[in-house]
Design an enzyme around this catalytic site. Structure first.
Site, mmCIF file in Angstrom:
data_model
loop_
_atom_site.group_PDB
_atom_site.id
_atom_site.type_symbol
_atom_site.label_atom_id
_atom_site.label_comp_id
_atom_site.label_asym_id
_atom_site.label_seq_id
_atom_site.Cartn_x
_atom_site.Cartn_y
_atom_site.Cartn_z
ATOM 1 N N HIS A 158 -2.984 2.173 -3.190
ATOM 2 C CA HIS A 158 -4.526 1.992 -2.509
ATOM 3 C C HIS A 158 -5.150 0.827 -3.243
ATOM 4 O O HIS A 158 -5.415 0.710 -4.460
ATOM 5 C CB HIS A 158 -5.458 2.935 -2.843
ATOM 6 C CG HIS A 158 -4.804 4.250 -2.070
ATOM 7 N ND1 HIS A 158 -4.871 5.615 -2.489
ATOM 8 C CD2 HIS A 158 -4.164 4.246 -0.895
ATOM 9 C CE1 HIS A 158 -4.410 6.573 -1.628
ATOM 10 N NE2 HIS A 158 -3.857 5.510 -0.549
ATOM 11 N N GLU B 59 -8.113 0.365 -5.769
ATOM 12 C CA GLU B 59 -8.376 0.860 -6.748
ATOM 13 C C GLU B 59 -7.783 0.358 -7.825
ATOM 14 O O GLU B 59 -6.500 0.503 -8.410
ATOM 15 C CB GLU B 59 -7.724 2.406 -6.636
ATOM 16 C CG GLU B 59 -8.261 3.325 -5.587
ATOM 17 C CD GLU B 59 -7.524 4.374 -4.891
ATOM 18 O OE1 GLU B 59 -6.275 4.688 -5.598
ATOM 19 O OE2 GLU B 59 -7.627 4.904 -3.801
ATOM 20 N N HIS C 52 -3.976 6.230 -9.456
ATOM 21 C CA HIS C 52 -5.141 5.870 -8.365
ATOM 22 C C HIS C 52 -6.449 5.900 -9.034
ATOM 23 O O HIS C 52 -6.577 6.172 -10.303
ATOM 24 C CB HIS C 52 -5.200 7.098 -7.457
ATOM 25 C CG HIS C 52 -4.058 7.050 -6.498
ATOM 26 N ND1 HIS C 52 -4.158 6.679 -5.205
ATOM 27 C CD2 HIS C 52 -2.599 7.395 -6.722
ATOM 28 C CE1 HIS C 52 -2.705 6.884 -4.733
ATOM 29 N NE2 HIS C 52 -1.994 7.104 -5.641
ATOM 30 N N GLU D 142 -5.758 10.171 -11.511
ATOM 31 C CA GLU D 142 -6.857 9.578 -10.999
ATOM 32 C C GLU D 142 -7.867 9.214 -12.130
ATOM 33 O O GLU D 142 -8.249 9.802 -12.931
ATOM 34 C CB GLU D 142 -8.036 10.446 -9.804
ATOM 35 C CG GLU D 142 -7.080 11.185 -8.841
ATOM 36 C CD GLU D 142 -6.982 10.208 -7.633
ATOM 37 O OE1 GLU D 142 -7.721 9.170 -7.810
ATOM 38 O OE2 GLU D 142 -6.282 10.494 -6.657
HETATM 39 ZN ZN ZN Z 1 -5.742 6.201 -4.102
#
Ligand code: ZN
Length: 386
Positions: free
Chosen positions: A174, A177, A267, A344
């Site tokens: 992504h 990010e 992420h 994350e």
């Molecule tokens: Zn992500």
């Protein structure tokens, strides 16, 4: 000589996101104390949250920058407690006053330099990626280009070590990010440090494959989640069409060739002010009895090695057998039998160790990535001796 009636303090304010990773639409910048902006959506016309732009000509001006479509963002909960970052040297990014009310994200800041940059998080450019590749190959890593994106950029993997266990680290599927790219840089720099004992041990135990920027097109276009065709890479594993998602098709083929004992997919999360792991792989069909214990033990190892990682707070666990297998980590666990983890990092801060000036920052991401080297070493049976 200035024309009569003007002075050099009347230089107009110019706002632009027309650069690598930039994203902003200027609706009205005629009054610097009431600027109206909007976040441009990805090519899918719906994903939006990442912004990054420069403001020129506002030194000493108390700017009010209203992002008027913040209420249409992909993760509106991400604006609660969020503070934008600002930099005058593109190296130090400090948090600035930011408030979300009534669908508008208002940033207020008085720049102390002629040109400053604002963003959701410190950006990570294609130039930085190129510099990282150079540093890695000079330090002895192999750099392989697995193919080209739809915009014609390289899909690069950095390969370190000669050990028997294949380990994959995929970052920044992504593109908004950017903390994922900072994490990959921190991991690679430590892994290639010739004086670091844990790195040396890991290089002997494993061959580590790192994709520092999985979505170069989305990154350069200043997008949040998708590639040049509007495809969310992390919903394309196992079903990637090379015509619309060459990034996943190429990396996946290489993973199948090498296998993957451990896979990390890196992420950033807009809403939660913590570093955590998604439990998505615990909903993979046919989860074997030892898999869950192995997964949870690895999270404990990460927590023991990484100052900012914790295991208490995160996403809810998926129902048994119901994980989305189009995600990188679930696909790796299901198809390759990997110990696979989606990691994350926050956009805002780690509220357990808050930093009022910088919040979560490139330095924190670099350190988290670097400390992961020790966790990987321990997980591969490298002992605790160093
Ligand atoms: Zn992500």
């Amino acid at each position: 000589m200035l024309p009569e009636g003007t002075s050099d303090t009347e230089v107009p304010v110019h706002i632009s996101g027309a650069f690598d990773g930039g994203n902003i639409e200027v609706l009205d910048a005629s009054d610097p104390v009431q600027v109206r902006l909007a976040i441009r959506p990805d090519v899918d016309q719906k994903s939006r949250q990442w912004f990054c732009f420069r403001v020129a000509g506002a030194r000493g001006v108390p700017l009010t920058l209203d992002i008027t479509n913040a209420g249409e963002a992909s993760y509106v909960a991400g604006w609660k407690g969020f503070r934008a970052v600002c930099s005058s040297d593109r190296s130090e990014w400090v948090r600035v006053d930011t408030e979300y009310t009534g669908g508008v994200l208002r940033i207020q800041h008085e720049p102390s330099a002629d040109v400053v940059w604002f963003a959701s998080f410190a950006p990570y450019s294609r130039d930085q990626h190129a510099s990282l590749l150079v540093r890695c190959q000079q330090a002895g890593a192999r750099v392989r280009c697995l193919g080209l994106t739809l915009d014609g950029q390289g899909i690069d993997v950095v390969e370190v070590g000669h050990g028997p266990a294949p380990v994959w680290v995929v970052a920044r599927q992504h593109p908004g990010e950017t903390m994922a790219a900072w994490y990959a840089e921190g991991l690679l720099d430590r892994l290639l440090d010739p004086t670091d004992a844990d790195a040396e041990a890991l290089r002997a135990l494993a061959t580590v494959y790192v994709v520092p920027t999985m979505n170069p097109d989305g990154a350069r276009r200043g997008q949040l989640r998708t590639n040049a065709a509007g495809v969310d890479l992390n919903r394309s594993w196992g079903v990637a069409d090379p015509a619309t998602c060459p990034e996943v098709a190429a990396v996946q083929a290489d993973m199948v060739r090498t296998g993957a004992a451990i896979g990390l997919d890196i992420h950033g999360d807009e809403a939660l002010p913590y570093c955590f792991a998604s439990r998505n792989v615990l909903g993979v069909p046919d989860l074997q009895p030892g898999d869950e214990a192995r997964f949870l033990a690895f999270l404990d190892t990460l927590a023991s090695c990484c100052d900012d990682f914790q295991v208490e707070v995160g996403y809810p666990r998926p129902p048994a057998g119901r994980s989305d297998l189009r995600m990188c980590s679930t696909w790796m666990a299901h198809t390759l039998g990997s110990l696979a983890v989606t990691i994350e990092q926050p956009f805002k801060d780690n509220c357990l160790r808050p930093d009022p000036v910088y919040g979560w920052s490139p330095d924190r991401s670099l350190r988290f990535g670097a400390q992961t080297v020790s966790a990987l070493k321990l997980a591969l049976g490298g002992g605790n001796g160093s």
